[in-house]
Design an enzyme around this catalytic site. Sequence first.
Site, PDB file in Angstrom:
ATOM      1  N   LYS A  21      35.109  39.909 107.901  1.00 27.92           N
ATOM      2  CA  LYS A  21      33.784  39.399 108.290  1.00 27.92           C
ATOM      3  C   LYS A  21      33.566  37.981 107.775  1.00 27.92           C
ATOM      4  O   LYS A  21      32.923  37.161 108.434  1.00 27.92           O
ATOM      5  CB  LYS A  21      32.665  40.313 107.775  1.00 27.92           C
ATOM      6  CG  LYS A  21      32.762  41.743 108.240  1.00 27.92           C
ATOM      7  CD  LYS A  21      32.995  41.873 109.737  1.00 27.92           C
ATOM      8  CE  LYS A  21      33.608  43.195 110.115  1.00 27.92           C
ATOM      9  NZ  LYS A  21      35.012  43.396 109.762  1.00 27.92           N
ATOM     10  N   ILE A  58      40.766  46.095 114.704  1.00 29.90           N
ATOM     11  CA  ILE A  58      41.453  45.093 113.878  1.00 29.90           C
ATOM     12  C   ILE A  58      42.094  44.021 114.746  1.00 29.90           C
ATOM     13  O   ILE A  58      41.968  42.817 114.483  1.00 29.90           O
ATOM     14  CB  ILE A  58      42.507  45.770 112.982  1.00 29.90           C
ATOM     15  CG1 ILE A  58      41.815  46.675 111.954  1.00 29.90           C
ATOM     16  CG2 ILE A  58      43.355  44.730 112.257  1.00 29.90           C
ATOM     17  CD1 ILE A  58      42.758  47.581 111.190  1.00 29.90           C
ATOM     18  N   ASP A  69      39.273  57.945 104.625  1.00 31.66           N
ATOM     19  CA  ASP A  69      40.393  57.803 105.554  1.00 31.66           C
ATOM     20  C   ASP A  69      41.503  58.826 105.340  1.00 31.66           C
ATOM     21  O   ASP A  69      42.315  59.052 106.234  1.00 31.66           O
ATOM     22  CB  ASP A  69      41.017  56.401 105.427  1.00 31.66           C
ATOM     23  CG  ASP A  69      40.166  55.315 106.047  1.00 31.66           C
ATOM     24  OD1 ASP A  69      39.028  55.612 106.465  1.00 31.66           O
ATOM     25  OD2 ASP A  69      40.634  54.157 106.099  1.00 31.66           O
ATOM     26  N   ALA A  92      34.373  52.819 106.864  1.00 26.70           N
ATOM     27  CA  ALA A  92      33.901  52.724 105.483  1.00 26.70           C
ATOM     28  C   ALA A  92      32.608  53.501 105.289  1.00 26.70           C
ATOM     29  O   ALA A  92      32.432  54.199 104.276  1.00 26.70           O
ATOM     30  CB  ALA A  92      33.710  51.262 105.100  1.00 26.70           C
ATOM     31  N   HIS A 135       7.885  40.413 118.679  1.00 27.47           N
ATOM     32  CA  HIS A 135       8.287  39.456 119.712  1.00 27.47           C
ATOM     33  C   HIS A 135       8.257  38.043 119.121  1.00 27.47           C
ATOM     34  O   HIS A 135       7.315  37.684 118.430  1.00 27.47           O
ATOM     35  CB  HIS A 135       7.333  39.520 120.900  1.00 27.47           C
ATOM     36  CG  HIS A 135       7.607  38.482 121.949  1.00 27.47           C
ATOM     37  ND1 HIS A 135       8.641  38.611 122.854  1.00 27.47           N
ATOM     38  CD2 HIS A 135       7.011  37.290 122.226  1.00 27.47           C
ATOM     39  CE1 HIS A 135       8.653  37.549 123.641  1.00 27.47           C
ATOM     40  NE2 HIS A 135       7.668  36.733 123.281  1.00 27.47           N
TER      41      HIS A 135
END
Length: 476
Positions: free
Chosen positions: A58, A195, A323, A331, A455
């Site tokens: 990121k 990825i 994982d 994550a 808005h």
Amino acid sequence: MSTQFDVVVIGAGPGGYIAAIRAAQLGKKVACIDAWTDEAGNPKPGGTCTNVGCIPSKALLQSSEHFEQANHHFAEHGIEVGSVKLKLDTLIGRKDTVVKQNNDGIQFLFKKNKVTFFSGKGEFAGKAADGSYNIKISGKKEETITASHVIVATGSQPRALPGLAFDEKQVLSNDGALSIPAVPKKLGVIGAGVIGLELGSVWRRLGAEVVVLEAAPDFLAVADAQVAKEAQKAFTKQGLVIETGVKIGEIKQTEKAITIPYTTAKGEEQSLVVDKLIVSIGRVPYTTGLNAEAVGLQLDERGFIVVDADCKTNLPNVWAVGDVVRGPMLAHKAEEEGVAVAERIAGQHGHVNFDTIPSVIYTSPEIAWVGKTEQALKAEKREIKVGSFPFLANGRARALGDTTGFVKIIADAKSDEVLGVHIIGPMASELIAEAVTIMEFKGAAEDIARICHAHPTLSEAMKEAALAVDKRALNF
């Protein structure tokens, strides 16, 4: 005499460190063991996510987006910058700083919550007479601690192509792809998943010619088909070359180049020659060195630790999250499981709803979704109604100069319950949270439609898409 802990967590990635902190908050004596270190041997807790995954990617995506804006879009705003130069070492250095800030933050949280942290590799070393588990730590020194409960959170590692090992210089996993020392002239990517698309986007923006090869016949088949079509159109317009339905031949590697022979979906023989190759064909669970056999911890045929719906393994008081177990390799999924397990150990009723775990791809445009796709619901013969709203008709998106994409809401035809929300466009990663909240409470499209949205905001596209489910969008 080994130190006795109520809970020992092996692995300090998102699932592990969060589990350790939550268990400590609930009054348990907790230790967390993690093997990640920097070149100087200093600990780097945070796992793949912090060190070579979510966080550094990121950081690079943000930096490369700024570079792209300066090169191609500042002029639209009346900003003249002249010649734009890239200092890649500074860009990579900033990424490394962001990673270190997260590493340090986790160590601070351990101290704050009185979690004992061990830097080293943790493995099972048999059971004690009282039924607790001996855990051996191999770090700067070897020691053994004892745990009443063990949470395994050892994560995953990238899958390599058969016969083509990662050298992280030419053949790159996500790790090497985050630290290429010079922008390659031509970059190949095998695998058009999260990825591959994110890192391919980074280096394309920085000046590389990027070609993405995907074996699956459809682009982003995991996403809603309408979103995938829009994404492929946007990425192609940006300059990413994407080939789907390819069959990769025997890859040849020399010191200067990598040659990838492949057959196209039409059966044509092609050859791609690149300077660097990112291989992103999925990840496999990481249990190397865990010594699972010492205690009889059960793994399945793919190497995942076998768990039930509550993350319990076949062994009493041994749990596994993230994982290294079934479910999406995300994550935030690992974090939710870590919290739930810590609470179960404390006698509470931790819960994870797999139906409302959002997925995000941080490309430009961003892609995010939660729930089921339109094609999946149709395959189930579910009666549905669909509403969508383009960012082209959103005032804030126009002001941002980023009007690609749309919000799409799928609801049950009779009850109006929201079954899936799919977004491609600016800040989709942030907008998806509203959809997750609505779905967690079994909310209806009408609930979103009746909520007042500020808005001008991008979130108004969510409201308009909900209105469109009932064919009463106001701004399109």
